[in-house]
Design an enzyme around this catalytic site. Structure first.
Site, PDB file in Angstrom:
ATOM      1  N   ASP A   8       0.912  -1.272   0.100  1.00  0.00           N
ATOM      2  CA  ASP A   8       0.033   0.056   0.187  1.00  0.00           C
ATOM      3  C   ASP A   8       1.031   1.261   0.010  1.00  0.00           C
ATOM      4  OD1 ASP A   8      -2.335   1.489   0.543  1.00  0.00           O
ATOM      5  OD2 ASP A   8      -1.349   1.935   2.313  1.00  0.00           O
ATOM      6  N   THR A  12       1.481   3.838   4.346  1.00  0.00           N
ATOM      7  CA  THR A  12       2.529   2.662   4.612  1.00  0.00           C
ATOM      8  C   THR A  12       3.707   3.069   4.135  1.00  0.00           C
ATOM      9  OG1 THR A  12       0.584   1.140   4.319  1.00  0.00           O
ATOM     10  CG2 THR A  12       2.739   0.347   4.063  1.00  0.00           C
ATOM     11  N   ARG A  39      -7.534  13.220   5.769  1.00  0.00           N
ATOM     12  CA  ARG A  39      -7.199  12.020   5.376  1.00  0.00           C
ATOM     13  C   ARG A  39      -8.447  10.914   5.769  1.00  0.00           C
ATOM     14  NH1 ARG A  39      -5.018   7.871   2.738  1.00  0.00           N
ATOM     15  NH2 ARG A  39      -4.242   6.156   3.929  1.00  0.00           N
ATOM     16  N   SER A 116      -2.252   0.852  -5.176  1.00  0.00           N
ATOM     17  CA  SER A 116      -2.826   1.905  -4.391  1.00  0.00           C
ATOM     18  C   SER A 116      -4.083   2.200  -5.075  1.00  0.00           C
ATOM     19  CB  SER A 116      -1.714   3.127  -4.698  1.00  0.00           C
ATOM     20  OG  SER A 116      -2.428   4.127  -4.223  1.00  0.00           O
ATOM     21  N   ASN A 117      -4.894   2.590  -4.243  1.00  0.00           N
ATOM     22  CA  ASN A 117      -6.189   3.442  -4.650  1.00  0.00           C
ATOM     23  C   ASN A 117      -5.842   4.749  -5.627  1.00  0.00           C
ATOM     24  OD1 ASN A 117      -8.123   2.037  -3.483  1.00  0.00           O
ATOM     25  ND2 ASN A 117      -7.997   3.312  -1.535  1.00  0.00           N
ATOM     26  N   LYS A 149      -9.901   0.058  -2.920  1.00  0.00           N
ATOM     27  CA  LYS A 149      -9.913  -0.968  -1.634  1.00  0.00           C
ATOM     28  C   LYS A 149     -11.200  -0.757  -0.676  1.00  0.00           C
ATOM     29  CE  LYS A 149      -4.920  -0.684  -2.078  1.00  0.00           C
ATOM     30  NZ  LYS A 149      -3.619  -0.460  -1.012  1.00  0.00           N
ATOM     31  N   SER A 173       0.353  -3.304   4.497  1.00  0.00           N
ATOM     32  CA  SER A 173      -0.316  -2.074   4.496  1.00  0.00           C
ATOM     33  C   SER A 173      -0.449  -1.659   5.982  1.00  0.00           C
ATOM     34  CB  SER A 173      -1.902  -2.259   4.080  1.00  0.00           C
ATOM     35  OG  SER A 173      -2.486  -0.974   4.213  1.00  0.00           O
ATOM     36  N   ASN A 175      -3.148   0.198   6.931  1.00  0.00           N
ATOM     37  CA  ASN A 175      -4.656   0.334   6.971  1.00  0.00           C
ATOM     38  C   ASN A 175      -5.208  -0.930   7.406  1.00  0.00           C
ATOM     39  OD1 ASN A 175      -4.436   3.372   6.163  1.00  0.00           O
ATOM     40  ND2 ASN A 175      -3.726   2.696   4.232  1.00  0.00           N
ATOM     41  N   PHE A 177      -8.523  -1.923   7.213  1.00  0.00           N
ATOM     42  CA  PHE A 177      -9.451  -2.078   6.268  1.00  0.00           C
ATOM     43  C   PHE A 177      -8.760  -2.892   5.265  1.00  0.00           C
ATOM     44  CE2 PHE A 177      -8.211   1.831   4.581  1.00  0.00           C
ATOM     45  CZ  PHE A 177      -7.948   1.757   3.337  1.00  0.00           C
ATOM     46  N   ASP A 178      -7.652  -2.524   4.672  1.00  0.00           N
ATOM     47  CA  ASP A 178      -6.725  -3.018   3.659  1.00  0.00           C
ATOM     48  C   ASP A 178      -6.393  -4.361   3.785  1.00  0.00           C
ATOM     49  OD1 ASP A 178      -5.594  -2.932   0.977  1.00  0.00           O
ATOM     50  OD2 ASP A 178      -3.925  -1.890   1.503  1.00  0.00           O
TER      51      ASP A 178
END
Length: 225
Positions: A8, A12, A39, A116-117, A149, A173, A175, A177-178
């Site tokens: 990520d 990250t 963010r 990545s998003n 994601k 990551s 995150n 959620f990721d």
């Protein structure tokens, strides 16, 4: 087949709080709260647009989130200041551990990808500015398939693009959620928990590994070899 590590990018490899210096110059004590709201809302907007199937690029989510954060904190920025902040998202700094860890991992024969998003051009700009682009075989962007994601389709896109086996692919990551999204899709995961204040979502599922920084990842794969 070699193990694939998919990193990520925002939060990250790259520190999204790198905007603080400029914000502090303009809004003083409101800078930290505004940056965090920016963010958080950026991610929320990506979740919402993904669920609504009303895709807009991550850069649009970022712009909308900045406008929201300014309204929330009653901060007035000029159009030029907002544009400068949005441009800064192309040159945010990497965390201090990143370059050393990526160098060590790339020398160990692992396959490294940025995942990545963000749009490909934005991610490539970040990696180049941080002088870490040379460690990656490529960039996999969720923008390619017009969703975000943790939609399962993005993790399938990752393995398709990298020609990797699901059980040989790790999502790295910070995150949660990721991490949960990747594990739900059958990938292994390394949660980068840089702060003791960070909490992993209590969903009854733990990351494959938890590390304090990316140097912990090099130690992990050294043990496995």
């Amino acid at each position: 087949m070699k193990t694939t590590l998919a990193f990520d990018v925002y939060g990250t490899l790259i520190d999204t709080q790198g905007v603080l210096t400029q914000l502090q110059a303009w809004v003083g004590d409101d800078a930290n709260a505004l940056s965090l709201s920016w963010r958080n809302k950026q991610l929320e907007y990506s979740f919402r647009r993904g669920l609504m199937q009303d895709y807009q690029p991550f850069s649009v989510c970022t712009r909308d989130a900045l406008n929201y954060a300014c309204s929330l904190h009653k901060v007035v920025l000029t159009h030029e200041q907002k544009e400068a902040l949005l441009q800064s998202y192309l040159t945010l700094p990497a965390f201090d551990d990143v370059a050393v860890a990526l160098d060590q991992l790339s020398r160990s024969g692992l396959r490294l990808f940025a995942f990545s998003n963000g749009e490909r051009s934005a991610v490539e700009s970040l990696l180049s500015h941080a002088h870490i682009e040379q460690y990656f075989e490529g960039v996999v962007s969720c923008d390619d398939i017009k969703t975000f994601k943790p939609n399962p389709s993005v993790y399938k896109h990752l393995t398709n693009e990298t020609h990797s086996l699901t059980n040989e692919t790790w999502l790295v990551s910070s995150n949660p959620f990721d991490v949960l999204g990747a594990m739900s899709s059958g990938l292994k995961s390394a949660w980068v928990c840089r702060s003791e204040a960070s909490i992993f979502d209590p969903w009854g599922q733990a990351p494959t590994e938890t590390i304090a920084d990316l140097l912990g990842l090099t130690a992990l794969f050294d043990r496995q070899q």
